[in-house]
Design a protein around this motif. Sequence first.
Motif, PDB file in Angstrom:
ATOM      1  N   PHE A  69       0.442  -1.192   0.132  1.00  0.00           N
ATOM      2  CA  PHE A  69      -0.412   0.117  -0.015  1.00  0.00           C
ATOM      3  C   PHE A  69       0.509   1.339   0.247  1.00  0.00           C
ATOM      4  O   PHE A  69       1.070   1.827  -0.959  1.00  0.00           O
ATOM      5  CB  PHE A  69      -1.076   0.065   1.366  1.00  0.00           C
ATOM      6  N   LEU A  70       1.904   1.319   0.960  1.00  0.00           N
ATOM      7  CA  LEU A  70       2.845   2.487   0.483  1.00  0.00           C
ATOM      8  C   LEU A  70       3.729   2.676  -0.585  1.00  0.00           C
ATOM      9  O   LEU A  70       3.792   3.592  -0.680  1.00  0.00           O
ATOM     10  CB  LEU A  70       3.718   2.388   2.138  1.00  0.00           C
ATOM     11  N   CYS A 122       1.363  12.574   7.144  1.00  0.00           N
ATOM     12  CA  CYS A 122       2.003  11.931   8.265  1.00  0.00           C
ATOM     13  C   CYS A 122       1.471  10.723   8.673  1.00  0.00           C
ATOM     14  O   CYS A 122       0.521  10.275   8.871  1.00  0.00           O
ATOM     15  CB  CYS A 122       1.979  12.949   9.820  1.00  0.00           C
ATOM     16  N   TYR A 123       2.536   9.509   8.240  1.00  0.00           N
ATOM     17  CA  TYR A 123       2.720   7.719   8.626  1.00  0.00           C
ATOM     18  C   TYR A 123       2.993   7.796   9.643  1.00  0.00           C
ATOM     19  O   TYR A 123       4.529   7.598  10.503  1.00  0.00           O
ATOM     20  CB  TYR A 123       2.456   7.568   7.583  1.00  0.00           C
ATOM     21  N   SER A 131      -1.184   0.747  11.500  1.00  0.00           N
ATOM     22  CA  SER A 131      -0.348   1.372  11.622  1.00  0.00           C
ATOM     23  C   SER A 131      -1.337   2.564  11.122  1.00  0.00           C
ATOM     24  O   SER A 131      -2.846   2.277  10.490  1.00  0.00           O
ATOM     25  CB  SER A 131       0.565   1.604  10.562  1.00  0.00           C
ATOM     26  N   LYS A 132      -1.360   3.927  10.295  1.00  0.00           N
ATOM     27  CA  LYS A 132      -1.922   4.752   9.953  1.00  0.00           C
ATOM     28  C   LYS A 132      -1.385   6.221   8.891  1.00  0.00           C
ATOM     29  O   LYS A 132      -0.215   6.479  10.136  1.00  0.00           O
ATOM     30  CB  LYS A 132      -2.812   5.181  11.328  1.00  0.00           C
ATOM     31  N   LYS A 221       6.591   9.434  14.043  1.00  0.00           N
ATOM     32  CA  LYS A 221       6.343   9.957  14.883  1.00  0.00           C
ATOM     33  C   LYS A 221       4.864  11.551  14.729  1.00  0.00           C
ATOM     34  O   LYS A 221       5.791  12.316  13.859  1.00  0.00           O
ATOM     35  CB  LYS A 221       6.457  10.837  16.042  1.00  0.00           C
ATOM     36  N   CYS A 222       4.130  11.727  14.658  1.00  0.00           N
ATOM     37  CA  CYS A 222       2.434  12.248  13.838  1.00  0.00           C
ATOM     38  C   CYS A 222       2.238  12.506  15.736  1.00  0.00           C
ATOM     39  O   CYS A 222       2.254  12.239  16.373  1.00  0.00           O
ATOM     40  CB  CYS A 222       2.198  11.595  13.687  1.00  0.00           C
ATOM     41  N   ASN A 223       1.709  13.603  15.385  1.00  0.00           N
ATOM     42  CA  ASN A 223       0.973  14.753  16.272  1.00  0.00           C
ATOM     43  C   ASN A 223       0.012  14.753  16.806  1.00  0.00           C
ATOM     44  O   ASN A 223      -0.481  14.387  15.544  1.00  0.00           O
ATOM     45  CB  ASN A 223       1.275  16.761  16.561  1.00  0.00           C
TER      46      ASN A 223
END
Length: 223
Positions: A69-70, A122-123, A131-132, A221-223
């Motif tokens: 997918f990525l 942001c992954y 994962s998102k 890392k995503c906020n």
Amino acid sequence: MNKHFCKIIKLQKCFLYTALAVSFNIKAETFWHLYKSKNGVSVYYQSHSNNTFEVKAQMSVEHISTNDFLELLSDTDAAPQWLENVSLVEVIKHISPHENLVYSYFDSPWPVANRDSITYSCYSKINAQQSKLLIAARPNALSEKENAVRVRTLNATWLLTQQASALHIEYQIYALPSGAIPTWLNNKVGLKSTYKTLINLRNILIQKSYAATLPVIQAGKCN
């Protein structure tokens, strides 16, 4: 007498706490209406107070991994093959290994004007299996173009869950098209395009009719 009174007060507090907890949970729960469940793809919608819809869709694709997918996402030239009504996707900036700034151009049916968007993505990893990818509008990151109306409200999430022999994909989006489009038309188009997008996505993943283009987004890392 005082002891008995204290017990009554404690009991009343207990009832009040329970009532508040139940009330909070009812309010926090969101109800999704089924729009369509066909060909292994299920699409739901949730009504907002302004009569707009938030849309959620899900499916599982056999023998596909998160990395597949990525890699598909990295091939922006292939985006119009599976993203419904999208004719152009371009990465404006690789902010970091897990963050991108992306430009997209949407073809709209006549007489509706075409749209475009600037989005920040942001992954990140949730756990070993999940994962998102978070996506949010950044409308002012690039000057507006004369031939398109800029989408200013867009929030979306791709939730990827790796199963034993399949990848479970859940997609959720809330977007307002900007400009003069009736709410009912926006809702209708949003539901149909989400269903078609997931059908197209499954087909292109299975057929592997795309080519990974470096850099492929990495978890961070995503906020």
